[in-house]
Enzyme design. Sequence first.
Site, PDB file in Angstrom:
ATOM      1  N   TYR A   1     -57.271  44.065 -38.852  1.00  0.00           N
ATOM      2  CA  TYR A   1     -56.109  43.200 -37.757  1.00  0.00           C
ATOM      3  C   TYR A   1     -56.720  41.995 -37.387  1.00  0.00           C
ATOM      4  O   TYR A   1     -56.198  41.096 -36.605  1.00  0.00           O
ATOM      5  CB  TYR A   1     -56.153  44.732 -36.409  1.00  0.00           C
TER       6      TYR A   1
ATOM      7  N   LYS B   1     -62.190  56.769 -43.864  1.00  0.00           N
ATOM      8  CA  LYS B   1     -61.938  56.990 -45.359  1.00  0.00           C
ATOM      9  C   LYS B   1     -63.138  56.635 -45.848  1.00  0.00           C
ATOM     10  O   LYS B   1     -63.317  55.669 -46.783  1.00  0.00           O
ATOM     11  CB  LYS B   1     -60.683  56.228 -46.007  1.00  0.00           C
TER      12      LYS B   1
ATOM     13  N   ASP C   1     -56.113  59.880 -45.808  1.00  0.00           N
ATOM     14  CA  ASP C   1     -55.445  61.092 -46.821  1.00  0.00           C
ATOM     15  C   ASP C   1     -54.834  62.245 -46.286  1.00  0.00           C
ATOM     16  O   ASP C   1     -53.780  62.675 -46.712  1.00  0.00           O
ATOM     17  CB  ASP C   1     -55.392  60.199 -48.181  1.00  0.00           C
TER      18      ASP C   1
ATOM     19  N   ASP D   1     -52.604  52.743 -37.047  1.00  0.00           N
ATOM     20  CA  ASP D   1     -51.359  52.462 -36.932  1.00  0.00           C
ATOM     21  C   ASP D   1     -50.324  53.070 -37.567  1.00  0.00           C
ATOM     22  O   ASP D   1     -49.585  53.626 -37.260  1.00  0.00           O
ATOM     23  CB  ASP D   1     -51.188  50.538 -37.525  1.00  0.00           C
TER      24      ASP D   1
ATOM     25  N   ASP E   1     -47.306  56.013 -36.529  1.00  0.00           N
ATOM     26  CA  ASP E   1     -46.222  56.555 -36.822  1.00  0.00           C
ATOM     27  C   ASP E   1     -45.754  58.007 -37.814  1.00  0.00           C
ATOM     28  O   ASP E   1     -44.684  58.649 -37.126  1.00  0.00           O
ATOM     29  CB  ASP E   1     -45.965  54.863 -37.539  1.00  0.00           C
TER      30      ASP E   1
END
Length: 340
Positions: free
Chosen positions: A130, A181, A214, A238, A242
């Site tokens: 970001y 990750k 993941d 982010d 969700d």
Amino acid sequence: MASSRIAVIGGDGIGPEVCDSALEVIAAAGVELDTTSFDLGAARYLRDGEVLSDATLAELRSFDAILLGAIGPAIGDTRIPGGTLERGLLLKLRFDLDLFINHRPFHGQPGSIAEGCDFIVVRENTEGSYAGEGGVLRHDTPHEIATQGSVNTRFGVERCVRYAFELANSRDRKHLTLVHKTNVLTYSGSLWQRTVHEVATEFEEVEVDYNHVDAACIYMVERPSRYDVIVTDNLFGDILTDLAGAVAGGVGYASSANLNPARTGPSMFEPVHGAAHDIEGKGIANPTATISSAVLMLEFLGHTAAAAKIGQAVAADSSEHAGTPRTTVEVTRAIIERLV
Ligand code: IPM
Ligand code: MN
């Protein structure tokens, strides 16, 4: 205590409706706030071109907190170039006010995949992908090059990780999961991993776990009860929040606090959901996420008793009415009735 000064940015779509609802609930709980509305967002931009001027930002700095509804143009509205409001307003507030923690709690609603679960995602809020590192060369030619980096500073990662450890340490389970990750993003992953290991030595009671992002998406759907506190970078946070919102009963319930824990400026409280222009003005937006965000705001400002009272009313209301479609006014009134 003296009444807190709150800047209210209703914003776009359903944002103003859900903010009004939250302010009504706060007033009904007996907390007097000194509120000032700021007209910012898509409509304002289209009217006079202001996204967030230096003068407005300076004014916002003087408040105790900001309550924000939602920012963003309607999908398909081509009058506002993508990112204008997101980068120029929402992210500018997060960055310039140094709101380095995005604290997102989830309480699994009855009937949801995460029913009975209670966990918090601590999302780093000022760096990562970001930060805006990158650029474009040979724009709009067959040889166009676009780079978009991820900025991870030792300082930024550590202050976020430390917040997450302190939070985990204050909770019953004292469990912290780093989500990243590290098997592919080896540079930033290593920085996050080493920082977690180092800070962990100061919090011996906190049990530390690690998930690749993941895999975390699978666990979040299959067994969200494994989580207590998750700490992760800006982009993973982010996406994961969700998903967490969806498994916990819908983003209509998901609250968030953009915190400046050092309190060098106001913190900002907003629902996780967006502007939902498709239901704007219909009176059917679920205000619960914004009311819960307002609870986080009251807690942060020290209105502890009122925060607890509203929090309990929201929890009781949500569990009684989970899944029942209600109007914004019905939800607001039902929560207010539980306050007395
Ligand atoms: C959020 C939103 C924002 C983000 C958008 C609107 C820029 O999705 O608060 O989660 O990506 O952080
Ligand atoms: Mn988001």
